[in-house]
Every structure is written in C-alpha cells, then in structure tokens.
Design a protein around this motif. Structure first.
Motif, PDB file in Angstrom:
ATOM      1  N   ASP A 152      27.640  46.726   3.506  1.00 35.69           N
ATOM      2  CA  ASP A 152      28.937  46.991   4.126  1.00 35.69           C
ATOM      3  C   ASP A 152      28.827  47.667   5.482  1.00 35.69           C
ATOM      4  N   VAL A 153      27.600  47.846   5.999  1.00 34.91           N
ATOM      5  CA  VAL A 153      27.455  48.437   7.322  1.00 34.91           C
ATOM      6  C   VAL A 153      27.972  47.487   8.400  1.00 34.91           C
ATOM      7  N   ILE A 155      30.777  45.908   8.262  1.00 34.17           N
ATOM      8  CA  ILE A 155      32.192  46.251   8.403  1.00 34.17           C
ATOM      9  C   ILE A 155      32.337  47.568   9.160  1.00 34.17           C
ATOM     10  N   SER A 156      31.402  48.486   8.962  1.00 34.40           N
ATOM     11  CA  SER A 156      31.443  49.748   9.704  1.00 34.40           C
ATOM     12  C   SER A 156      31.282  49.506  11.201  1.00 34.40           C
ATOM     13  N   ARG A 157      30.377  48.596  11.576  1.00 38.91           N
ATOM     14  CA  ARG A 157      30.209  48.293  12.993  1.00 38.91           C
ATOM     15  C   ARG A 157      31.434  47.591  13.560  1.00 38.91           C
ATOM     16  N   LEU A 158      32.057  46.733  12.761  1.00 37.76           N
ATOM     17  CA  LEU A 158      33.278  46.077  13.229  1.00 37.76           C
ATOM     18  C   LEU A 158      34.395  47.094  13.433  1.00 37.76           C
ATOM     19  N   LEU A 159      34.519  48.057  12.523  1.00 39.44           N
ATOM     20  CA  LEU A 159      35.527  49.100  12.679  1.00 39.44           C
ATOM     21  C   LEU A 159      35.236  49.957  13.900  1.00 39.44           C
ATOM     22  N   SER A 160      33.969  50.206  14.165  1.00 40.30           N
ATOM     23  CA  SER A 160      33.609  50.960  15.361  1.00 40.30           C
ATOM     24  C   SER A 160      33.940  50.179  16.630  1.00 40.30           C
ATOM     25  N   ALA A 161      33.729  48.842  16.616  1.00 42.30           N
ATOM     26  CA  ALA A 161      34.075  48.020  17.771  1.00 42.30           C
ATOM     27  C   ALA A 161      35.575  47.948  17.991  1.00 42.30           C
ATOM     28  N   ALA A 162      36.354  48.127  16.930  1.00 37.89           N
ATOM     29  CA  ALA A 162      37.812  48.117  17.032  1.00 37.89           C
ATOM     30  C   ALA A 162      38.383  49.483  17.371  1.00 37.89           C
ATOM     31  N   ASN A 163      37.526  50.442  17.766  1.00 39.67           N
ATOM     32  CA  ASN A 163      37.976  51.795  18.112  1.00 39.67           C
ATOM     33  C   ASN A 163      38.649  52.465  16.918  1.00 39.67           C
ATOM     34  N   TRP A 164      38.122  52.173  15.734  1.00 42.20           N
ATOM     35  CA  TRP A 164      38.577  52.772  14.485  1.00 42.20           C
ATOM     36  C   TRP A 164      40.035  52.439  14.192  1.00 42.20           C
ATOM     37  N   ASP A 165      40.479  51.284  14.687  1.00 42.28           N
ATOM     38  CA  ASP A 165      41.804  50.775  14.363  1.00 42.28           C
ATOM     39  C   ASP A 165      41.657  49.786  13.211  1.00 42.28           C
ATOM     40  N   VAL A 166      42.125  50.180  12.025  1.00 38.43           N
ATOM     41  CA  VAL A 166      41.913  49.370  10.824  1.00 38.43           C
ATOM     42  C   VAL A 166      42.644  48.038  10.942  1.00 38.43           C
ATOM     43  N   ALA A 167      43.887  48.053  11.412  1.00 36.85           N
ATOM     44  CA  ALA A 167      44.655  46.816  11.527  1.00 36.85           C
ATOM     45  C   ALA A 167      43.992  45.835  12.483  1.00 36.85           C
ATOM     46  N   LEU A 203      28.899  38.982  -1.381  1.00 34.01           N
ATOM     47  CA  LEU A 203      29.818  37.987  -1.928  1.00 34.01           C
ATOM     48  C   LEU A 203      31.269  38.358  -1.672  1.00 34.01           C
ATOM     49  N   LYS A 204      31.686  39.512  -2.178  1.00 32.41           N
ATOM     50  CA  LYS A 204      33.084  39.915  -2.062  1.00 32.41           C
ATOM     51  C   LYS A 204      33.435  40.265  -0.621  1.00 32.41           C
ATOM     52  N   ILE A 205      32.454  40.753   0.154  1.00 32.32           N
ATOM     53  CA  ILE A 205      32.746  41.087   1.553  1.00 32.32           C
ATOM     54  C   ILE A 205      33.061  39.823   2.339  1.00 32.32           C
ATOM     55  N   VAL A 206      32.284  38.754   2.117  1.00 33.21           N
ATOM     56  CA  VAL A 206      32.504  37.516   2.843  1.00 33.21           C
ATOM     57  C   VAL A 206      33.777  36.823   2.370  1.00 33.21           C
ATOM     58  N   GLU A 207      34.032  36.849   1.070  1.00 35.04           N
ATOM     59  CA  GLU A 207      35.213  36.160   0.542  1.00 35.04           C
ATOM     60  C   GLU A 207      36.492  36.921   0.853  1.00 35.04           C
ATOM     61  N   GLY A 208      36.484  38.221   0.683  1.00 38.87           N
ATOM     62  CA  GLY A 208      37.672  39.020   0.940  1.00 38.87           C
ATOM     63  C   GLY A 208      37.837  40.119  -0.087  1.00 38.87           C
ATOM     64  N   THR A 209      37.721  41.354   0.334  1.00 37.51           N
ATOM     65  CA  THR A 209      37.902  42.501  -0.536  1.00 37.51           C
ATOM     66  C   THR A 209      38.252  43.702   0.342  1.00 37.51           C
ATOM     67  N   THR A 210      38.457  44.837  -0.286  1.00 36.33           N
ATOM     68  CA  THR A 210      38.732  46.070   0.438  1.00 36.33           C
ATOM     69  C   THR A 210      37.485  46.935   0.415  1.00 36.33           C
ATOM     70  N   VAL A 211      36.964  47.241   1.586  1.00 29.09           N
ATOM     71  CA  VAL A 211      35.738  48.015   1.730  1.00 29.09           C
ATOM     72  C   VAL A 211      36.102  49.406   2.209  1.00 29.09           C
ATOM     73  N   GLN A 212      35.561  50.411   1.551  1.00 28.07           N
ATOM     74  CA  GLN A 212      35.765  51.790   1.964  1.00 28.07           C
ATOM     75  C   GLN A 212      34.640  52.193   2.920  1.00 28.07           C
ATOM     76  N   VAL A 213      35.019  52.509   4.135  1.00 26.69           N
ATOM     77  CA  VAL A 213      34.066  52.873   5.185  1.00 26.69           C
ATOM     78  C   VAL A 213      34.217  54.362   5.444  1.00 26.69           C
ATOM     79  N   THR A 214      33.122  55.086   5.292  1.00 29.15           N
ATOM     80  CA  THR A 214      33.105  56.527   5.555  1.00 29.15           C
ATOM     81  C   THR A 214      32.448  56.750   6.911  1.00 29.15           C
ATOM     82  N   ALA A 215      33.185  57.322   7.828  1.00 28.54           N
ATOM     83  CA  ALA A 215      32.669  57.594   9.171  1.00 28.54           C
ATOM     84  C   ALA A 215      31.906  58.907   9.137  1.00 28.54           C
ATOM     85  N   LYS A 216      30.605  58.832   9.246  1.00 30.18           N
ATOM     86  CA  LYS A 216      29.756  60.017   9.203  1.00 30.18           C
ATOM     87  C   LYS A 216      29.490  60.518  10.611  1.00 30.18           C
ATOM     88  N   GLN A 217      29.107  61.776  10.693  1.00 28.53           N
ATOM     89  CA  GLN A 217      28.712  62.345  11.972  1.00 28.53           C
ATOM     90  C   GLN A 217      27.302  61.878  12.322  1.00 28.53           C
TER      91      GLN A 217
END
Length: 577
Positions: A152-153, A155-167, A203-217
C-alpha cells in the motif's frame, strides 16, 4: 493529443502509445462523469433543502429547540391511512435499484525488454496530466511484517503527490514498475516473502478498496524529523513544495506539515482505490520462450524449422522472430494490417529525420532493415495462461484486462532515438558543447555505427548514452578553455580508429567541407558505389567566419548552404552522366 505528445519523446511503439492514450483518456472521461453526477446530487439535495425550508415555520429557525410544526393529518385521519397504505409490504413487488450505471476502470499491463520506452511513456504522461500520478518500483515490496515496503506504499505516494488531498488522490494514476519481479519464486527452503504474498496484497488495491494511509514523520536532510501532514495542528501550511513522488522512500517524500503534539504518529487518511487507474510495466525476461513453446509446431522431419538458442543467453532478451507470418497471423489476438505491421517493424533508416538532418536514405545491404523477412514481436501473442505460467496469480491477471507489448529497438530505430525526440541525446550533447562555445556534429555513418554498438549491448536505448560518453568523453575534457570551435565525429572516431576532428575559429568552411565529404562517402557506400577520390570545392561560395555554423543536426549547413547545395547538384549530375 496524448499520442501526439508521446510521439515527440518516444520512437516507435505505436500500439502501446495508442493503448496508453486511450486508457488515460477514458480515465479522464470517467472522472468527469463522476464529477457531473456528484454535482447533480448536490443540486438535488440543495433543492430538497429549499423545499423543506419553505414548508417550515420561521419560528422554528429563530428559536432553537422549538417544537416542529404539527402534522396536518393526525394518525386517526383517513388521509393518513391512505398514505400508509401506499407503501406495500416487503416482497409484494420486485426490488428496484435506482443507482446509476458505473463505468469500471481497465488497468493496463505493458511488457517488453528493457530500454524500449515503457517507463519513459509513463513519465512523459505524468508531466502533462492534470491528475495525481505516482510511480512505484515493485522490487522492494514484501509481505506485511517483513523487512521492505508494504504494497500500500504506492497509495501513500499517490496521496503525497496529491498534496494530501484525499478526494484528488482517489482519481489519480499509479504506475507499478517492474511488476514481473513479484512473480512467484520456487524456493527450495524458506518462504517467498516478495512473490505471491505481495500479489495477494495488491488484489484488493488494484480492484478497489479503502486503504488506510498513516502519514509518518520523516527524517529531513538536517538530521531532525521532518513534518508530517498534521491537517492544521500547527506549523507550516499544507501548500509546501512537492518533492518527487516517485522516489523509493517510505512515503515518497511528499508535501508535509508539522504534526506537533502527535509524537511520531501522523494522521490517518482513508483512500478509496475504486477510481484509481493502475498501469503495470515489466520486462518479463524469458516469457517469449514460453509463448513459442505454446504456439510452435513439432520440429521432427525433413524441412521442419528448428528454433536455435544462443550459447551466451542473448536470446533471453530478443523477442523478435522473423519468417513466421502464418503462425503469427493465426495466434495474434488483435487485428493489424500486414502493410502496417511491416512498416512498423522495418522503418527505413532516416525515414522521418528530425529538423536539420538530411534524409539518410536506405540502410546498407548488411543492415537489419534490408532483410526481406517480416519480423514479429513474440510478446504480442501473450495470453493470461502464459502470465500464470510465468508466476503471476490468476486473480491479479484478471484484474488487469488490457495487455500490450513493446518491441525491442532495431538499429534504424536507435538512430531515430538519437536524432528525433525533443530531448534526444544528439541535441543534449550539442547543447552541452554549445555552453563551452563549441559546435559538435556527427556524420550519418557515425550515427549508424553508434546505433550498432548500442544494439550489441542489449540494454536498448540506454546503451546509446554509454556509447555517446565513450565517443565524446575526450572532447568534453579538451574543449573547455581551449581555442577549439568545431568538433566533428566520424565513423572512424566511433570505431576508435582516429581521434575526433578539432578545428579552431575561422575554419567553418573547412568544417562543412569535411562534413560534405563524409556524407558523400556514406551515401556512395549505401548505394554500393566506390567513393570518389576528388575533394569538394567550395571556393566559389560559403562563409568561413568563426562565429557562424549554428546549424542543427548532421551536416546542417546554415551560412554555406548555397555552395553545399550547388556541390550536391554537381555530384548528382556527374553520377547520372
């Protein structure tokens, strides 16, 4: 528009560019449709709220806690019974689902040898896309609980590229590079922690699921802990500058804000991957052998073709096969006209020369493009069964429905890679020498020889930079701070038979004379003629100023173009006579 942009940077690979452009375009269409439905739903909710406000008494809003308006029809009224009877009991009528039609996504798998443009196409699109884009290498992926990166990392990089905008991140594109490295490995002892387990996690990440991303320091460059996305807990805002989201760090080193008061823990974001497009790329070394074993006929008997294998193992990277037109036409999973397939596999040398470059004409008789047999890419015949035999699980293969193969680059294509793209190596090194006040030129024979040496390395277009550094490395050391103004690279220089030709200022006419002589010898060799011993004469025209010579490409003559054209015409007339 997307394919036209890819054509400026990637040579060949027409089908891969079409598939990638269509996938990105459909992704944009899906996003626009989702936004339209959300806006319609918001308008309906706003209209319903306005209707409710119209039926309510103003006192209910002015004085909070006031009792709601009494219903006009009490429960004992017959009108109330008629309203209750309008709702039939469960099961009396068939269920009706009023949800709108959903357009599902089609993930892509691009497979082909190294150095043919898979990663370049993804990076080129990332520069022009208006949606978040991240690229992750699957090589360090391991199962949860083991040393390495979790699946799931990405998805973390994608969230970082989106400036932490989930939508915004929920409508982005993720490129999974080197996906063939997570194929199932048959280990004799221990456990395969980077194979089937990682595929199961994807599997579920590619098909579609909800991933919990924890932003660490993260630890910053100064040695302290960098900020994490605190969402307004103090410190700097979330609009900090984006770093490269495709890095292999834990979170891609994205934009962050300090999470003061939260210790080493960061915020938790829930990202839905239903509308995230996944583009998977991989070399899949050895897969073409499995395909040939599946489609090949028996080789017993007189006249049967026997497929040979090289002793040095170079056939593990060569996926092209010639002389099997009927076999490929039978198993090819898509329609391609024969003339189009022949033009793609055997583009003439210099057929689409870049601006400033002369038309190079047909290749020599011993070149690969002079062969009359049509070449086919074996990876075009790949099926889900072949991918399963290679090591991918069927569940993951089924979630990536679109498969396209990229073909290895032949010698003529490597010459086009050197000259045609916007950021080609030829332009890069010409600009590099121009910063030192020198003019660098390559002859057509030198480019052909460099392409041949790069092809023998087996690293695709990446081998061109290796050859280029070997050829111009000495010149990059000699030119700065010296009176050298012109550098000419010929075929003998590429073959290490002679040093580069250096000319000082004021030798522009001689410089272009040498270029013209080399080009004439090269064209005569391609025509099978003996080179003419006489030297070209430019005494009637041309400018020999030291500040001239700003033409681009091989043999590009700006100031002395008139005399050069006259000389070419004289040579043509003499040859026809």
């Amino acid at each position: 528009m997307l394919k036209s942009h890819l054509d400026q940077f990637v040579v060949g690979q027409e089908r891969a560019k079409k598939i990638l452009s269509v996938a990105v375009y459909n992704h944009y269409q899906r996003i626009q449709e989702i936004q339209r439905r959300e806006e319609e739903e918001e308008e309906m909710l706003a209209a319903q709220a306005r209707r409710e406000m119209g039926s309510r008494h103003p006192v209910e809003d002015e004085f909070p806690g006031q009792q709601h308006t009494i219903n006009l029809y009490p429960p004992s009224h017959p009108q109330s019974h008629a309203h209750q009877s309008s709702n039939p009991p469960l099961g009396a009528q068939p269920l009706h689902d009023a949800s709108p039609m959903t357009i599902e996504k089609s993930n892509i798998l691009m497979l082909g040898p190294s150095g043919v443009g898979k990663t370049l196409m993804a990076k080129t699109l990332a520069r022009v896309l208006e949606v978040p884009f991240s690229m992750s290498d699957c090589t360090p992926f391991t199962q949860a609980g083991y040393i390495g990166e979790d699946a799931d990392v990405c998805i973390s990089r994608l969230l970082s590229a989106a400036n932490w905008d989930v939508a915004k991140a929920e409508r982005g594109i993720v490129c999974l590079d080197e996906i063939d490295k997570i194929a199932m490995a048959r280990v004799s002892h221990g456990k395969d922690v980077s194979g089937e387990g990682v595929q199961q996690a994807l599997l579920k990440i590619v098909e579609g699921t909800t991933v919990q991303v924890t932003a660490k320091q993260e630890r910053n460059v100064q040695g302290g802990y960098g900020p994490g996305p605190g969402g307004g807990r103090g410190g700097s805002s979330m609009g900090q500058t984006l770093n490269n989201a495709s890095s292999n760090g834990p979170l891609g080193a994205g934009p962050t804000t300090p999470a003061q008061g939260s210790g080493n823990k960061g915020d938790v974001f829930n990202v839905c991957t239903d509308n995230i497009l996944f583009i998977c790329t991989g070399a899949f070394i050895g897969l073409h052998k499995m395909i040939l074993d599946r489609i090949s006929k028996g080789s017993i008997g007189f006249g049967a073709q026997v497929r040979s294998s090289s002793a040095d193992g170079s056939d593990s990277y060569d996926t092209m096969l010639a002389g099997e037109d009927e076999l490929f036409r039978k198993h090819l999973p898509f329609y391609t006209p024969l003339h189009e397939q022949a033009s793609q596999s055997k583009a003439p040398f210099g057929a689409a020369a870049s601006p400033g470059l002369p038309h190079q004409g047909p290749p020599p008789q011993n070149s690969p493009s002079s062969n009359l047999q049509q070449s086919h890419n074996t990876l075009d015949l790949v099926t889900p069964t072949d991918l399963h035999r290679y090591g991918l699980i069927p569940e993951l293969i089924g979630r990536i429905p679109v498969t396209c193969a990229v073909a290895p680059l032949d010698r003529a294509s490597l010459v086009r890679v050197l000259t045609e793209p916007r950021n080609s190596l030829l332009r890069q090194y010409e600009q590099l020498f121009a910063l030192s006040g020198a003019e660098l030129r390559f002859t057509g024979a030198a480019l052909w020889e460099m392409a041949g040496q790069a092809r023998e390395m087996g690293t695709g277009a990446r081998g061109l930079r290796t050859v280029m550094e070997r050829v111009v490395g000495e010149g990059m050391f000699d030119v700065p701070g010296s009176p050298i103004k012109y550098i000419l690279i010929t075929r003998s220089v590429v073959r290490r038979e002679s040093p580069p030709i250096y000319l000082p200022r004021g030798q522009q006419q001689r410089f272009y004379t040498l270029i013209a002589a080399e080009e004439e010898a090269w064209e005569a060799e391609k025509r099978g003629e003996a080179p003419k011993p006489e030297k070209p004469d430019f005494s009637s025209g041309g400018e020999g100023g030291g500040d001239g010579g700003e033409g681009t490409g091989v043999g590009g003559v700006q100031n002395g173009s008139q005399s050069f054209e006259e000389y070419r015409e004289k040579v043509k007339v003499a040859g026809s006579a």
